[in-house]
Design an enzyme around this catalytic site. Structure first.
Site, PDB file in Angstrom:
ATOM      1  N   CYS A   1       3.612  -4.705   6.560  1.00  0.00           N
ATOM      2  CA  CYS A   1       3.263  -4.627   5.145  1.00  0.00           C
ATOM      3  C   CYS A   1       4.440  -4.105   4.325  1.00  0.00           C
ATOM      4  CB  CYS A   1       2.052  -3.710   4.952  1.00  0.00           C
ATOM      5  SG  CYS A   1       0.560  -4.313   5.777  1.00  0.00           S
TER       6      CYS A   1
ATOM      7  N   HIS B   1       0.830  -1.211   0.000  1.00  0.00           N
ATOM      8  CA  HIS B   1       0.000   0.000   0.000  1.00  0.00           C
ATOM      9  C   HIS B   1       0.857   1.250   0.000  1.00  0.00           C
ATOM     10  CE1 HIS B   1       0.965   0.655   4.231  1.00  0.00           C
ATOM     11  NE2 HIS B   1       0.551  -0.570   4.514  1.00  0.00           N
TER      12      HIS B   1
END
Length: 515
Positions: free
Chosen positions: A158, A150
């Site tokens: 992430c 993202h």
């Protein structure tokens, strides 16, 4: 009417549930036109140069240590071509696989991204789910989920990019899906699978797992195509199908597998070359280390943009902990083989050095021996006396053919004082010859006195012997000019004078020759 009211009440909760299901590091936004951002013209130009189109299938390769996110596109011949690298703005955790929920680890392995995993409404600009956990992770009971790629440059397990980067990556994947690609493979590695990295991390606890990932990487690099990925016996298998139709079970033993012989041979050849390079680096002194991060890392491109990154205080250089390869500790076959070769080489060099030293030491005594006398001169006076007596009797002791000659102790030319002494002794011997002396058996007397001779008087014997030897055969009288009786008496007198100080020589003479 009540039914519609109840549906209206439940609608907000359904959106909240969908939000929680997507990700812990991802949240639904209000929705926008971000997901429809086109691919930038400069990236389209790169595609044209690589011989691919924007609609062709896509493949992703990511590397945590180098903080790189690569995009590959498929050419018409089915092989993948490198397109572009996006520097990673942030990843969290350590090198190694994700194991449990909340460990802040970005996962490592082979994952599949489908159209349903794309999230256009992310609170982190745009995002897509990598597909963790996969069959391998589940076989080991690894927990957690909804690991995303993202924007917003913020990570809690992430892969975080900038908003501009994620918009371009999202557009590339979206275009491939719109053209019919059903899933996009993401290969997530701890580092680039080079011999240098493998040599440095050869003792890391995760090295066995990383070697499995390297096998998949080798399949991709050798064949140039997306490797098929399966899991059985809790291991990755690549470009393999069941030979008997039995499906692969991640937790069960692998059934007989059918593989492409040509690809397997090329992969084995590459693996052997890489292993040899790892062994060479280990032998040359590359120390095994373990990298410890405070909380992940980022690409050097972002060092000057620290304000854009989440938790900037944790972005410090990792610490390298040196690991020791102790004797008896389990080592990889490559490192063990290298150690054995080095030990054999060192042993051979040591043997050569010992042999050379032995030859050099043996040469020194030979040179010394050549310069030294064949044998030491012993009892010089005794030898001189023996030669004198032999000369008087008309014979001399000659050295045997195998016996080394003994160097005489006196110089070739006598000094004047010694010559005068020899002349005096010669006159004394002549006087003694005129007066024959009869000696009693067993009692040796002096040739000039009636007193018994001293038993141990080597100096006298040496002097007489040297004098007789110096004169040589010319000192003897001519037998033709003297009567026989006079010659016999003179001979006995000379023998008595020469052997008076050395009883052993007298006793060694034949009875007929004794005085």
């Amino acid at each position: 009417m009540n039914l519609f009211r109840n549906i209206g009440r439940l609608a907000p909760w359904s959106l909240v549930g969908a939000s929680l299901a997507l990700s812990a590091c991802n949240d639904l936004g209000s929705g926008s036109q971000r997901a429809l951002t086109p691919i930038p013209p400069e990236t389209l130009a790169l595609m044209e140069q690589a011989g691919v189109t924007k609609e062709s299938p896509t493949l992703i390769r990511s590397y945590k240590k180098e903080a790189e996110f690569q995009i590959w596109k498929q050419r018409p011949d089915g092989r993948y071509a490198y397109l572009k690298t996006f520097p990673m703005c942030r990843w969290s955790g350590q090198l190694g696989p994700k194991v449990r929920e909340g460990d802040r680890q970005a996962p490592e392995g082979f994952y599949s991204i489908t159209p349903g995993q794309m999230n256009p409404n992310s609170a982190y600009y745009l995002s897509f789910n990598v597909g963790y956990p996969n069959a391998y992770d589940r076989a080991y009971g690894h927990s957690g989920g909804s690991i995303m790629v993202h924007g917003a440059c913020s990570s809690a397990g992430c892969f975080s990019m900038t908003d501009r980067q994620i918009a371009e990556i999202y557009a590339i994947l979206r275009t491939s899906f719109n053209n019919g690609q059903r899933s996009i493979q993401m290969q997530s590695y701890p580092f680039k699978m080079t011999a240098e990295n493998l040599a440095k991390h050869r003792l890391d606890p995760n090295i066995g797992f990383w070697k499995q990932l390297k096998e998949g990487s080798d399949h991709f690099e050798v064949a140039g195509k997306e490797p098929s990925v399966g899991v059985c016996n809790r291991r990755y298998v690549f470009d393999a199908t069941s030979a008997n139709g039995q499906p692969l079970d991640a937790s069960a033993a692998c059934p007989p597998l059918r593989r492409n012989a040509e690809i397997e041979a090329q992969v084995a050849q590459k693996a052997a070359a890489d292993d040899a390079k790892v062994a060479e680096l280990a032998a040359s002194g590359v120390r095994p280390v373990r990298l410890v991060y405070q909380d992940g890392g980022q690409h050097p491109d972002f060092y000057a943009r620290i304000a854009e990154v989440s938790r900037p205080e944790t972005l410090v250089a990792p610490i390298e902990i040196a690991l020791d390869e102790k004797i008896g500790k389990s080592r990889s076959p490559v490192v063990a083989m290298s150690a054995a070769k080095l030990a054999a080489k060192a042993k051979k060099e040591s043997e050569i050095k010992v042999a050379v030293a032995a030859v050099e030491q043996a040469a020194v005594p030979k040179a010394t021996e050549a310069a030294a006398p064949a044998e030491p001169v012993r009892l010089g006076g005794l030898a001189g006396a023996t030669d004198s007596i032999g000369g008087l009797l008309g014979f001399r002791r000659e050295p045997a053919a195998s016996e080394p000659a003994v160097a005489k102790s006196e110089p070739a030319k006598a000094e004047p004082a010694k010559m005068e002494s020899a002349k005096a002794e010669k006159q004394e011997v002549a006087k003694t010859a005129a007066k024959p002396t009869t000696l009693k058996p067993g009692a040796a007397k002096s040739a000039t006195t009636d007193k018994p001779a001293v038993a141990n008087k080597p100096a006298m014997a040496k002097t007489v012997g040297q004098a007789a030897a110096a004169q040589g055969p010319s000192h003897r009288a001519d037998p033709a000019k003297k009567p026989q009786a006079s010659l016999e008496g003179e001979r006995r007198a000379k023998i008595a004078a020469a052997s008076s100080g050395v009883p052993a020589l007298r006793d060694a003479l034949p009875v007929s020759a004794r005085p």
